[in-house]
Design a protein around this motif. Structure first.
Motif, mmCIF file in Angstrom:
data_model
loop_
_atom_site.group_PDB
_atom_site.id
_atom_site.type_symbol
_atom_site.label_atom_id
_atom_site.label_comp_id
_atom_site.label_asym_id
_atom_site.label_seq_id
_atom_site.Cartn_x
_atom_site.Cartn_y
_atom_site.Cartn_z
ATOM 1 N N CYS A 183 -18.586 -14.231 -41.511
ATOM 2 C CA CYS A 183 -18.309 -13.431 -42.795
ATOM 3 C C CYS A 183 -17.531 -12.149 -42.333
ATOM 4 O O CYS A 183 -16.782 -11.651 -43.213
ATOM 5 N N ASN A 184 -18.041 -11.296 -41.494
ATOM 6 C CA ASN A 184 -17.781 -10.141 -41.087
ATOM 7 C C ASN A 184 -16.109 -10.135 -40.735
ATOM 8 O O ASN A 184 -15.595 -9.069 -40.926
ATOM 9 N N VAL A 185 -15.685 -11.052 -40.095
ATOM 10 C CA VAL A 185 -14.421 -11.266 -39.685
ATOM 11 C C VAL A 185 -13.321 -10.916 -40.840
ATOM 12 O O VAL A 185 -12.486 -10.190 -40.971
ATOM 13 N N ARG A 186 -13.811 -11.615 -41.950
ATOM 14 C CA ARG A 186 -13.083 -11.412 -43.376
ATOM 15 C C ARG A 186 -13.239 -10.019 -44.066
ATOM 16 O O ARG A 186 -12.234 -9.405 -44.358
ATOM 17 N N ASP A 187 -14.295 -9.364 -43.595
ATOM 18 C CA ASP A 187 -14.692 -8.238 -44.413
ATOM 19 C C ASP A 187 -14.378 -6.947 -43.538
ATOM 20 O O ASP A 187 -14.246 -5.870 -44.155
ATOM 21 N N LEU A 188 -14.346 -6.856 -42.289
ATOM 22 C CA LEU A 188 -13.860 -5.897 -41.568
ATOM 23 C C LEU A 188 -12.774 -5.210 -41.846
ATOM 24 O O LEU A 188 -12.807 -3.711 -42.047
ATOM 25 N N PRO A 189 -11.536 -5.742 -42.189
ATOM 26 C CA PRO A 189 -10.318 -4.958 -42.585
ATOM 27 C C PRO A 189 -10.512 -4.142 -43.742
ATOM 28 O O PRO A 189 -10.093 -3.040 -44.047
ATOM 29 N N GLU A 190 -11.380 -4.901 -44.754
ATOM 30 C CA GLU A 190 -11.459 -4.326 -46.128
ATOM 31 C C GLU A 190 -12.172 -3.032 -45.978
ATOM 32 O O GLU A 190 -11.864 -1.942 -46.548
ATOM 33 N N VAL A 191 -13.421 -3.195 -45.251
ATOM 34 C CA VAL A 191 -14.157 -1.833 -45.192
ATOM 35 C C VAL A 191 -13.740 -0.759 -44.297
ATOM 36 O O VAL A 191 -13.806 0.515 -44.492
ATOM 37 N N LEU A 224 -0.489 -4.150 -30.908
ATOM 38 C CA LEU A 224 -1.030 -3.741 -29.507
ATOM 39 C C LEU A 224 -0.438 -4.373 -28.407
ATOM 40 O O LEU A 224 -0.863 -4.233 -27.579
ATOM 41 N N GLY A 225 0.743 -5.210 -28.929
ATOM 42 C CA GLY A 225 1.475 -5.876 -27.646
ATOM 43 C C GLY A 225 0.942 -7.151 -27.545
ATOM 44 O O GLY A 225 1.573 -7.867 -26.275
ATOM 45 N N GLY A 226 0.086 -7.761 -28.265
ATOM 46 C CA GLY A 226 -0.385 -9.105 -27.986
ATOM 47 C C GLY A 226 0.392 -10.181 -28.848
ATOM 48 O O GLY A 226 1.194 -9.869 -29.698
ATOM 49 N N THR A 227 -0.535 -11.335 -28.805
ATOM 50 C CA THR A 227 0.129 -12.545 -29.762
ATOM 51 C C THR A 227 -1.080 -13.045 -30.623
ATOM 52 O O THR A 227 -0.725 -13.812 -31.468
ATOM 53 N N TRP A 228 -2.283 -12.215 -30.737
ATOM 54 C CA TRP A 228 -3.239 -12.878 -31.459
ATOM 55 C C TRP A 228 -3.055 -12.826 -32.921
ATOM 56 O O TRP A 228 -2.411 -11.573 -33.489
ATOM 57 N N ASP A 229 -3.347 -13.665 -33.806
ATOM 58 C CA ASP A 229 -3.148 -13.618 -35.090
ATOM 59 C C ASP A 229 -4.155 -13.603 -35.794
ATOM 60 O O ASP A 229 -5.290 -14.395 -35.844
ATOM 61 N N ALA A 230 -4.335 -12.394 -36.581
ATOM 62 C CA ALA A 230 -5.521 -12.086 -37.597
ATOM 63 C C ALA A 230 -5.978 -13.352 -38.411
ATOM 64 O O ALA A 230 -7.088 -13.570 -38.738
ATOM 65 N N GLU A 231 -4.728 -13.616 -39.236
ATOM 66 C CA GLU A 231 -4.884 -14.499 -40.130
ATOM 67 C C GLU A 231 -5.537 -15.883 -39.811
ATOM 68 O O GLU A 231 -6.298 -16.613 -40.451
ATOM 69 N N ALA A 232 -4.927 -16.577 -38.523
ATOM 70 C CA ALA A 232 -5.138 -17.835 -38.051
ATOM 71 C C ALA A 232 -6.429 -17.661 -37.686
ATOM 72 O O ALA A 232 -7.306 -18.668 -37.812
ATOM 73 N N PHE A 233 -7.115 -16.666 -36.761
ATOM 74 C CA PHE A 233 -8.382 -16.461 -36.354
ATOM 75 C C PHE A 233 -9.429 -16.613 -37.584
ATOM 76 O O PHE A 233 -10.393 -17.195 -37.492
ATOM 77 N N THR A 234 -9.171 -15.734 -38.531
ATOM 78 C CA THR A 234 -9.878 -15.550 -39.631
ATOM 79 C C THR A 234 -10.106 -17.011 -40.357
ATOM 80 O O THR A 234 -11.191 -17.344 -40.617
ATOM 81 N N ALA A 235 -9.055 -17.567 -40.517
ATOM 82 C CA ALA A 235 -8.976 -18.940 -41.393
ATOM 83 C C ALA A 235 -9.647 -20.133 -40.547
ATOM 84 O O ALA A 235 -10.693 -20.967 -40.890
ATOM 85 N N ALA A 236 -9.938 -19.869 -38.983
ATOM 86 C CA ALA A 236 -10.336 -20.550 -38.180
ATOM 87 C C ALA A 236 -11.911 -20.605 -38.215
ATOM 88 O O ALA A 236 -12.809 -21.648 -38.068
ATOM 89 N N VAL A 237 -12.244 -19.377 -38.310
ATOM 90 C CA VAL A 237 -13.870 -19.125 -38.140
ATOM 91 C C VAL A 237 -14.223 -18.831 -39.667
ATOM 92 O O VAL A 237 -15.879 -19.100 -39.591
ATOM 93 N N VAL A 238 -13.939 -18.664 -40.713
ATOM 94 C CA VAL A 238 -14.561 -18.530 -41.842
ATOM 95 C C VAL A 238 -14.578 -19.694 -42.666
ATOM 96 O O VAL A 238 -13.451 -20.191 -43.051
ATOM 97 N N ARG A 239 -15.668 -20.038 -42.915
ATOM 98 C CA ARG A 239 -15.991 -21.587 -43.719
ATOM 99 C C ARG A 239 -17.161 -21.581 -44.346
ATOM 100 O O ARG A 239 -17.909 -20.780 -43.995
#
Length: 239
Positions: A183-191, A224-239
């Protein structure tokens, strides 16, 4: 950016490993990198400090600079006072970072603990150094219960000082995240009021350095120079 300040919401949350990942990605892109540790505490004269660990993981091309070392694992001002040594103030940090910025493409300034930990007896902090440098601050946070409050407080402190928060990186993402972590993955950018810019796996610092460097770009977002996708990561872990 030439200077990036890396702060945590506390201690032992993966700040040094995140700094090493940043350095690895920058080096892979052909950029020259220096890592500045204003005050290393809790380490003896012949022991490896955080800047040394960044070099071990990111490669010998990274230039480590440590302004002061105090033996006891305490806040820098307290550790300096107890050791009878001169503290390191924000002006010294800023001057050292500016000098390094004149010689390198990227300077990573890694703080000690959180943003407002005291560095000297006048109450100087990493936030003060960031202000003198007009540098963005990347916040490293744990994913577990309680992190939303710490990230919120850090974000408020940055805004109150007119400092730019580059974003938030999760310092040690567990292999088996629980409900709070997901749940925190979704909320961290908001707070934070700032984007989520990466998630470094727990235990990444124990990887072989070559494997660490090869994987680092997959943990950090394009900003930051990488390829990590925040949207994809969040969708994968938040359920």
């Amino acid at each position: 950016m030439t200077v990036l300040v890396v702060s945590g919401t506390g201690t032992e949350i993966g700040k040094t490993v995140v700094t090493a990942a940043l350095a690895s990605v920058a080096r892979a892109a052909g950029r020259s990198v220096a890592v500045l540790k204003p005050a290393q505490t809790g380490v003896g004269p012949d022991e490896r400090g955080d800047a040394d660990e960044v070099v071990r993981l990111a490669g010998d091309e990274v230039v480590p600079v440590e302004l002061a070392r105090f033996p006891e694992p305490l806040a820098p001002d307290t550790a300096a006072r107890r050791a009878g040594m001169a503290p390191v103030g924000p002006w010294e940090v800023a001057d050292a970072a500016r000098k390094l910025a004149g010689e390198h493409d990227l300077v990573l300034v890694e703080g000690a603990g959180g943003l407002l930990v005291r560095y000297d007896d006048e109450g100087g902090t990493l936030a003060d150094a960031a202000g003198l440098l007009n540098a963005p601050v990347l916040v490293v946070a744990p994913p577990a219960l309680g992190t939303l409050n710490m990230v919120t407080l850090t974000a408020e402190a940055l805004r109150a000082r007119g400092l730019v928060q580059a974003g938030v990186v999760v310092g040690a993402w567990p292999d088996e995240p629980g409900l709070a972590e997901r749940c925190n993955v979704r909320d961290l950018p908001e707070v934070a009021g700032a984007p989520l810019l990466g998630a470094v796996p727990a235990g990444a610092g124990a990887l072989d350095p070559a494997a660490f460097r090869a994987a680092a770009g997959h943990w950090l977002a394009p900003a930051l120079g990488g390829t990590w996708d925040a949207e994809a990561f969040t969708a994968a872990v938040v359920r």
